[in-house]
Enzyme design. Structure first.
Site, PDB file in Angstrom:
ATOM      1  N   HIS A   1       0.837  -1.203   0.000  1.00 55.26           N
ATOM      2  CA  HIS A   1       0.000   0.000   0.000  1.00 55.26           C
ATOM      3  C   HIS A   1       0.873   1.256   0.000  1.00 55.26           C
ATOM      4  CE1 HIS A   1      -2.376  -2.922   2.736  1.00 55.26           C
ATOM      5  NE2 HIS A   1      -2.634  -3.180   1.483  1.00 55.26           N
TER       6      HIS A   1
ATOM      7  N   ARG B   1      -6.593   3.368  -9.937  1.00 53.50           N
ATOM      8  CA  ARG B   1      -6.702   2.254  -8.984  1.00 53.50           C
ATOM      9  C   ARG B   1      -7.809   2.564  -7.983  1.00 53.50           C
ATOM     10  NH1 ARG B   1      -1.298   3.841  -8.990  1.00 53.50           N
ATOM     11  NH2 ARG B   1       0.146   2.438 -10.058  1.00 53.50           N
TER      12      ARG B   1
ATOM     13  N   ARG C   1     -10.031   0.960 -13.076  1.00 56.79           N
ATOM     14  CA  ARG C   1      -9.844  -0.477 -12.853  1.00 56.79           C
ATOM     15  C   ARG C   1     -10.659  -0.882 -11.630  1.00 56.79           C
ATOM     16  NH1 ARG C   1      -3.989  -2.580 -11.238  1.00 56.79           N
ATOM     17  NH2 ARG C   1      -4.616  -1.673  -9.234  1.00 56.79           N
TER      18      ARG C   1
ATOM     19  N   GLU D   1      -2.719  -9.815 -17.604  1.00 58.71           N
ATOM     20  CA  GLU D   1      -1.632  -9.917 -16.632  1.00 58.71           C
ATOM     21  C   GLU D   1      -1.126 -11.348 -16.469  1.00 58.71           C
ATOM     22  OE1 GLU D   1      -2.592  -6.998 -13.127  1.00 58.71           O
ATOM     23  OE2 GLU D   1      -4.492  -7.725 -13.950  1.00 58.71           O
TER      24      GLU D   1
ATOM     25  N   ASN E   1       3.588  -5.439 -14.706  1.00 62.76           N
ATOM     26  CA  ASN E   1       4.197  -5.890 -13.449  1.00 62.76           C
ATOM     27  C   ASN E   1       3.883  -7.355 -13.165  1.00 62.76           C
ATOM     28  OD1 ASN E   1       5.053  -3.268 -13.194  1.00 62.76           O
ATOM     29  ND2 ASN E   1       3.504  -2.689 -11.692  1.00 62.76           N
ATOM     30  N   ASP E   2       2.600  -7.709 -13.230  1.00 59.84           N
ATOM     31  CA  ASP E   2       2.219  -9.103 -12.966  1.00 59.84           C
ATOM     32  C   ASP E   2       2.608 -10.025 -14.118  1.00 59.84           C
ATOM     33  OD1 ASP E   2       1.216  -9.518 -10.405  1.00 59.84           O
ATOM     34  OD2 ASP E   2      -0.693  -8.587 -10.879  1.00 59.84           O
TER      35      ASP E   2
ATOM     36  N   ARG F   1       7.915 -10.664  -7.774  1.00 53.85           N
ATOM     37  CA  ARG F   1       8.423  -9.292  -7.783  1.00 53.85           C
ATOM     38  C   ARG F   1       8.564  -8.715  -6.381  1.00 53.85           C
ATOM     39  NH1 ARG F   1       4.476  -4.874  -8.580  1.00 53.85           N
ATOM     40  NH2 ARG F   1       2.367  -5.622  -8.195  1.00 53.85           N
TER      41      ARG F   1
ATOM     42  N   CYS G   1       0.744  -0.998 -19.359  1.00 53.26           N
ATOM     43  CA  CYS G   1       0.637  -0.264 -18.103  1.00 53.26           C
ATOM     44  C   CYS G   1       1.552  -0.915 -17.073  1.00 53.26           C
ATOM     45  CB  CYS G   1      -0.813  -0.287 -17.622  1.00 53.26           C
ATOM     46  SG  CYS G   1      -1.050   0.428 -15.989  1.00 53.26           S
TER      47      CYS G   1
END
Length: 746
Positions: A363, A470, A506, A605, A628-629, A639, A676
């Site tokens: 977070h 987000r 999202r 992802e 990222n994923d 990661r 992204c």
């Protein structure tokens, strides 16, 4: 020999206090203490070993061993009985030391004539500073009372070490919190900042650990515990109706009312400690246990005890919890860890954040990216080394922190900041110009966001829209589920602030490392691949339905763009899409204003969706590659794991081939596709993605200028030729070839 746990120990501490009050250098004071402890304990030897560095202990004072061995004898942590005490942070009591496992004979000390050995850690708040040892010729096992008494002495030594009572020549006797220290952590958000330390939970330094009046100290402790218990009861009352939160606070309350916890602190006071010192002694023990316990549940419970001790210390010393209003200019927040709500309370006055723990997907990382401030994680030991207002340099690009740097380091760092500032000026000059390459290709650059505070960056960064908003941050920073009306109002303000530019919302992406405070956490062996994102949404239909209704109503007749996260198979996207269309139908039946247009997309992802049925690409109004994923699943490299996450290059030929395949499949169905993620904001990677056919990239606002600057100077046809040549050559990554080409072009 110690006969009782009260009078003799108290007399020892009072004598110790007298030695502390005497004038003299640190070495002389240490020498007097070892003689005093040996005499009081009835032993021939007392020695103090202190850490020279993280892995090495040094004999710094002794009564009984050869004086020539002082500052000569050294050992590694874990080596010999002394090293074992330091490694385990627990006492070693041996009646026949030479025959004990791990014993190491140090000939220069002359200790071969001593049979018995008792060593206890000199520790403070879980940090082992050294080892206190007594030895005797007689083969004897030291009693519990003697072990306990020596631990109390060690605790006082730890406090005196913290206060600089033993400063002298040599590395082991250096002043704490004075010299410069370099920390190597992990990068969670790039950037650089110079500022001053602001501790999230500044520790209490106890200036007088020895009690003059034990009875008065007992009364102070009991009164403070009573206040603490009342405050916990109030917390519990405020959480009524929230089952999971009640369970957490009930466990907290159990510790606060623990007779064993209070009894141990009372015993420490009976031995001669002040109330504060007794609390900290128990806290240090809990911290030491935390590092030894593998069970996450038990670690959490010990963390509860640690937090209670902090509260009790503040109650005893009258120190209030720090507040955001106290932030100095250039504040760099330093904490063990921090939740999103606590971080948001500090506002945007922070220059950077440094955490002892944390992760790249935490977070705190999400908020730091939204604020575009550097975040360095896994900086072990910084909360015990740093003091408020210490000068600190944060290099988020390298994951490095310079605490109390010297002038040469500060000057070099300031040169770096000046270069960055000059670059920012260059980027500002092209803010309103398109990211058009020299070959005539136009790349749309959008920004990622998650807070209302992000939206001013939409105009100042030159972003053409919000490629990812987000929505989970509004859920993560609250103690209960937000209401539909609150969400609709927030999403409306986001769209208003965007000023007509597209915002891609999202839907809720929780699970993995993003656990809602009011949602019972589920223990999963691999949470990143577990019950998260769309899987939660499809199982918790009520929450998803409420969010979709809020988005529809927030649009107020304007275009609405929604995408679903972590789609792993066609059926999931069909179900999510139908859920949104059903809510559109219901809103229409209620005569509510519908969005002018609706785009429904998916985040790609998981590698599985690169091979999805054609129907997936036909149904999706757009696809956003969640880099990222996708990267962590493609390379099977977590990661969050610093050991493996940097082993695999984004410009690896295999990964670029996957990107190319996704772009080609989207082209077959005329489905718009974007990238992204963190890599979209890195200029070299962004240029390569564009060369592979991507025409839309979404990144943090601060990255738009550097990415646009490079794209406007690049011919993508040439770049693609360089990439293809590297792929054909059998190279593992195209990065060396691309970097060489860029250098040749100047």
């Amino acid at each position: 020999m110690v006969q009782t746990k009260d009078s003799d120990s108290r007399r020892l501490l009072q004598r110790l206090q007298g030695v502390m009050a005497e004038a003299g250098e640190g070495q002389a004071r240490l020498d007097r203490i070892t003689a005093l402890v040996a005499d009081s304990m009835g032993t021939e030897v007392c020695s103090v070993y202190l850490h020279r560095d993280a892995e090495t202990l040094e004999l710094c004072a002794t009564k009984g061993l050869n004086a020539e061995a002082v500052h000569v004898t050294r050992m590694r942590v874990g080596e010999g009985l002394v090293g074992r005490v330091a490694k385990r942070a627990a006492p070693v009591n041996a009646s026949d030391a030479p025959s004990s496992p791990g014993f190491r004979y140090m000939p220069e000390t002359g200790e071969e004539i001593y049979s018995s050995f008792l060593g206890v850690p000199i520790q403070r708040l879980g940090e082992t500073l050294g080892v206190l040892v007594v030895q005797s010729k007689d083969a004897r096992s030291y009693t519990e009372d003697e072990v306990y008494a020596l631990e109390v002495v060690a605790m006082v030594l730890a406090e005196m070490t913290e206060l600089g009572a033993f400063v002298g020549e040599g590395e082991a006797l250096r002043a704490r919190h004075k010299s410069q220290v370099l920390f190597r952590g992990g990068t969670a958000q790039e950037g650089a900042a110079e500022g001053v330390v602001f501790l999230h939970n500044p520790r209490v330094v106890i200036t007088n650990p020895v009690a003059d009046d034990p009875q008065a100290e007992l009364e102070r402790l009991r009164a403070a515990v009573d206040v603490l218990r009342v405050s916990v009861d109030e917390m519990l009352e405020g959480a009524r109706g929230d089952k999971e939160q009640v369970e957490v606070i009930e466990a907290y309350r159990m510790f606060a009312n623990s007779r064993g916890w209070l009894r141990r602190m009372e015993e420490d006071i009976d031995l001669g400690l002040t109330a504060e010192a007794a609390v900290e002694k128990e806290q240090s023990t809990a911290r030491a246990r935390m590092g030894q316990v593998p069970d996450p549940y038990l670690r959490d419970r010990l963390a509860d005890l640690d937090d209670l001790s902090n509260r009790l210390l503040r109650q005893l010393t009258g120190q209030a919890t720090v507040s955001a209003e106290a932030l100095p200019d250039g504040a760099v927040l330093v904490a063990r860890n921090i939740g999103p709500a606590e971080l948001l309370e500090y506002g945007r006055g922070l220059s950077a954040v440094i955490l002892e723990e944390g992760s790249v997907g935490s977070h705190a990382a999400i908020v730091a990216r939204a604020w575009a401030i550097p975040l360095v994680i896994n900086c072990k030991g910084i909360t015990t080394e740093a003091l408020n207002n210490d000068v600190v340099l944060v290099d988020g690009d390298q994951g490095i922190v310079h605490l109390r740097p010297d002038d040469s380091v500060r000057n070099a760092f300031r040169d770096k900041l000046e270069m960055q500032a000059a670059a920012l000026e260059r980027y500002a000059s092209i803010r309103d110009k398109p990211a058009e390459t020299q070959c005539g290709s136009r790349i749309e650059l959008q920004m990622n966001a998650g807070l209302m505070a992000d939206l001013p960056s939409l105009s100042t960064s030159g972003a053409e829209g919000v490629g990812l908003f987000r929505t989970e941050l509004q859920f993560l920073t609250r103690s209960n589920v937000p209401k539909r009306g609150e969400l609709a109002s927030l999403y409306k303000r986001v769209m208003d602030a965007a000023g007509g530019k597209e915002v891609t919302f999202r839907t809720l992406d929780i699970g993995s490392d993003k656990v809602l405070p009011y949602m019972k956490p589920t223990e999963e062996p691999n949470p990143a691949m577990g019950w998260r994102a769309i899987r939660v949404g499809l199982d918790k239909r009520g929450v998803m339905r409420m969010q979709l209704q809020a988005l529809i109503r927030a649009a107020e007749g304007r275009p609405l763009t929604v995408m679903f996260p972590f789609i792993a198979q066609l059926e999931e996207f069909i179900s999510a899409r139908e859920a949104l269309l059903l809510e559109m139908h219901r809103e229409k039946s209620l005569n509510h204003v519908l969005p002018e247009s609706l785009k429904i997309g998916a985040m790609l992802e998981t590698p599985s969706m690169a091979f999805a049925p054609r129907r997936f690409f036909e149904l999706a109004d757009f696809i956003s590659i969640g880099g990222n994923d996708l990267k962590q699943f493609f390379f099977a490299a977590d990661r969050e794991n610093e050991r493996v996450r940097r082993r695999y290059d984004t410009l690896n030929v295999s990964f670029l081939s996957l990107i190319e395949q996704i772009v080609d499949r989207c082209a077959e169905t005329n489905t718009p596709v974007s990238f992204c993620g963190e890599d979209a904001g890195r200029p070299i990677e962004a240029m390569c993605f564009a060369a592979m056919g991507l025409r839309k990239l979404s990144m943090r606002p601060a990255s738009i200028g550097p990415v646009k600057h490079l794209l406007r100077r690049t011919d993508l046809d040439e770049a693609r030729a360089v990439i293809d040549a590297a792929r054909t050559s059998g190279a593992q990554s195209v990065r060396p070839a691309v970097m060489d080409w860029l250098k040749r072009r100047g």
